[in-house]
Structures are given as C-alpha cells and as structure tokens.
Scaffold this motif. Sequence first.
Motif, PDB file in Angstrom:
ATOM      1  N   UNK A   1      40.398  46.985  44.790  1.00 17.06           N
ATOM      2  CA  UNK A   1      41.726  47.086  45.417  1.00 17.06           C
ATOM      3  C   UNK A   1      41.814  46.200  46.662  1.00 17.06           C
ATOM      4  N   UNK A   2      40.718  46.137  47.433  1.00 15.85           N
ATOM      5  CA  UNK A   2      40.719  45.320  48.658  1.00 15.85           C
ATOM      6  C   UNK A   2      40.862  43.837  48.282  1.00 15.85           C
ATOM      7  N   UNK A   3      40.161  43.423  47.233  1.00 15.70           N
ATOM      8  CA  UNK A   3      40.262  42.011  46.810  1.00 15.70           C
ATOM      9  C   UNK A   3      41.679  41.725  46.309  1.00 15.70           C
ATOM     10  N   UNK A   4      42.218  42.625  45.490  1.00 12.22           N
ATOM     11  CA  UNK A   4      43.575  42.406  44.963  1.00 12.22           C
ATOM     12  C   UNK A   4      44.594  42.324  46.096  1.00 12.22           C
ATOM     13  N   UNK A   5      44.474  43.253  47.061  1.00 15.07           N
ATOM     14  CA  UNK A   5      45.460  43.252  48.154  1.00 15.07           C
ATOM     15  C   UNK A   5      45.322  41.991  49.012  1.00 15.07           C
TER      16      UNK A   5
END
Length: 503
Positions: free
Chosen positions: A362-366
């Motif tokens: 999720x951190x990479x996607x955001x």
Amino acid sequence: MFINRHLTKNFGYFKKLGLKGPKPVIIFGNLLDLLFVSKPDLEVKRMKQFGAIYGIFEGSRPIIQVGDPEIIKQILVEDFRMFNTKVRIANVGHPIVDRMLVAVRGKQWRRMRAAIQPAFTTARTRRHYPLVRQCVDQQLVSVLEGYAREGRPCELKRTFGCFSLSVINRSAFGIATDPYSQPRHPFVRTAWPLIVLPVWKLLALQVLSGRLLKAFGLRSIFNEKTIDNICDNLKGVLKAREHLVANSIDFLGVFMRSKLGPNEPEPNDDIEGENCLEMKAKTFDNNMSDNKKLTEEEILAQGFFIYFTAFDQISNVLSFCVYELALNPDAQHRLYEEIAAAVDADGEIGYDELCRLPLLDAVISETQRLHGGPVKYRRIPGREFPLGQTGIVVPKGQPIEILVYAIHHSEEYFPNACQFIPDRFLPENRRNIKPYTFMPFSAGPRVCVGMAFALMELKLALVHVLRRFRFAVHKDTKVPPIVKTHPVMKAPKTMYLSVEARD
Ligand code: HEM
C-alpha cells in the motif's frame, strides 16, 4: 503575415471538435507554460480547469488529452490494437531511441515483446532475488550506515540511484559495479548525464523542424553523446559474451539467445502464477509471435532503455517513498512493525513472504499515485477512433495523451488527493478504487514488462532499509519536494533526510 497564418492555422482545431483547452501562442503552442509550472502540477491544474477531455498544442501540433477512465480502458485495453505508442518527443528520429520496445508499434512491437518477455517471467524474477538482495546490503545498507554513523543528512536520489544502478548492471548485463566507489566505471558514469534535460532543449526538440534539429545534433530527450557511450559499452559486452550466452540469467543473455533463434520454453516459466507479484506479471499470451528474433541494434536499444528506466524509475520511487515515510512517522512506524513481524531471526524474508506484506504494498502504491513515474501515456490511433460516448471521432494519426498523473490527483477518485494515505490501498479498501484510475505501470497488453521485477526490487530494498534505519525530516528537507523539469516523468531533484540506525 503569411508565416503567422501558417503557424497558427491549426489553432481552431479543437473548437471544431467541440473541445476546450488552454489558449496557444504562435510557435510554441502551450509549451511555454512549462517555464512557469512543473509538468505534473500543470497537468493537474489543466484537468481541473478544462475537464477530463480537452486539447493542447505542442508547437502547432494538436494533442487530445484524456482523463476519463472508460475511454482510457477503451484505448489501453479494448481497442489497443488500433493504437500505436510513440514516445518520440522530438520532431526527429533516433536509431536507438526509436527501436526501444516502448517506442515501436504493430508487428515490430509484437515480435520484440515476445522476444523480451521471457527475461521477466516469475521464474526469472525469483532467480534475480538473491542478486538484488546482495546489492541491498553492499550498495544500500552499508552506505546508509555511513550516513547514520557520521550524522550527515542523506541525499536520497543519489543513494537510491547508486543502488538501482548496481542492480540493473548486475541483473541486465551481468556486470558487478559499485557506483559509490567507482563513479568513473563506464556503466556508472553514463547513467547520470542521461537524465539531464534543460528546458531550452525540450522546447527546441518540439518546436524546431527535423532538419534544423539534425543540423544542431539534437535528436532525443536523452543526452545523445551518452546514448552512444552506453551503446558502445553494450557492444563490448555483446562481443565478449558471443559464445557464452547459454546459461546466463541476465536480461541481455535472454535477448542474445533470441538473436540466435526462437526462445525455448523455460522450466517453471509460469507467467500466470498465483501470488501477488506473479499476478502483476501476468500480461498476455507470450506465444503471440513465432518469430522472436531481435537484431543487434534492437538488442542495444532494449539494453539502453532498461538501463535508463530501471536506474531512474526505481530510484525515483524509492526516494519519494522514504521521503513520504519521513514526513509521516506514524506510517513509517506501522510499516516497520509489519516488516519486523515478517522477517526471520536473521532479518531475512523470502520472495513469497515479501509479496504478502499489505502495508508495504500500500505504501508503494500510494507513493506511485502521489509521485508516480510517467506523467502521461501517449497513443496514436492507426484509424479513425470514436472517443467513447462523446460523439467525437478522432482522426487517424491524431495523438492522444492519457492523463495518468492528473487522474492520480483527482479528488473525484482519490479524496484528499494531495495527502499521503497508504491505507486507501490496503486490501479491504482497494476495491473502492475505480478501474483505470490507478495505472503507475500503465495497463493492458503494453503494461510495463518489468513490473514484477521492479516491485520485487522496491520491496526488497524497503524491507531491509526500514528494518535497519529510521528516517526523519532534516533542516535541508524541502516540503513539497523540488522536482526536475522533465517532459515525461516526475523526478526528484535533490532530497535530504536525516537517517538514524535502529540498533
Ligand atoms: C518503478 C519502476 C517502473 C515504473 C513506474 C515503470 C512504468 C512503466 C510504464 C508506465 C510503462 C508504459 C509506458 C507507456 O505505455 O507509454 C512502462 C513500459 C516498459 N517498462 Fe517499465 N516501469 C518501471 C520499471 C521497469 C523496469 C525495472 C524495467 C526493466 C528492467 C522496465 C521495462 C519496461 C519496458 C521494456 C517497457 C515497454 C513495454 C511495451 O511497450 O511493451 N520498467 N514502464
């Protein structure tokens, strides 16, 4: 008077199609706006002002801008065969740049993609895992230890650039480099000048005629001399390895084998695998072309593109990611806890476990949503194309650009779009994201072929860096970050953070 009329003759084009857009000026069209606002900010501002479909001029050339998810699906997936891509920004061609996979079209693309794809299967990505793991320790953790020990702020783009360069040299060409201590190595010194693009050059490439550009030796958004140097380096590697390609796992070895003949099927080359990286690697039928041979020039072009993109894009995402985590200590702490619970007693984590870290994903996607790579994707219809339900028929050959960065920043699809909120990409929330509003690796058959490899590298680097270090804002940290003037990408200029060892 005549010249004026000639140079502005297209300016009524969008009015006839019933589309709005910013007012163009003679010679430059809408390009001069880039002198005042960065490209990413400009795209967000324009979509807010003119809506999801509008028109701009590059010089006197009209380009349709599309930020509507349904139409994007039509272009990238449903009618993808009707579209060519063309990353050429300049009004002139370049023998290497025009042969990169991302730039070719039709049958040539099908043949080349079929030849290149075997380098990026899940089975191969797994085989690269230990090599990338080694680079994380040797090129990243050891460098960060130095910063932490000496209490110096860390410049992220350089630190992650040296790391991503060492990974791509190893994985793509089988060459071990230490970019920090060997800045003059031929496969190191060529990387940095490649991504420098002064505004004057960008404007010249789009405004001057092909003839003039050739006369001035300007042929590409990349530094022309550096392209030659990289290709000379690659020719040297090809020559040295002429008889040694059978077992090499690096990308160049696969491309070279495709030069010798059709690629043999590889054991366990499960393009349609089960886990998350594998799902993301799943693209389309690998056997779509019987003739998978590449010419030497095509091999050089792929080597060049991969060297550039893997160095630049990976280091950009890592820099922005760690930057956002420093600005959001809560998210950094939660991610640290997730990682600490997942690694074994030696601090190691396997490929499959790496895929099962929801907050990391999720951190990479955001980060990619907020700061993701290419700002727009360009497509050109090979015949007349009805633009969704708008009633507009786009003529054959009329370039269309997909406003990926602007959609990623749309309040309609991402509430509080300017804030870093990784939770919107957690599995329980992801289903709320409308299809074709989040596409950092593009979508459809021309999705990034290196996506699974890129995600593996990003995740592996972040796990071991965040497990060992805590990042925080430093007095030299600029908020918002300073980005480069670039016609294609959002990239950080310099980014300083303080770094502290956790134990
Ligand atoms: C965070 C890292 C990366 C991002 C965000 C990214 C993004 C993209 C995007 C958006 C495209 C499509 C561009 C378009 O259609 O106009 C693309 C294409 C491509 N990427 Fe990546 N990429 C990344 C890393 C890599 C890596 C590591 C490799 C190889 C080692 C790679 C190889 C390619 C190739 C060969 C294409 C052309 C595909 C085609 O046209 O069929 N990329 N990438």
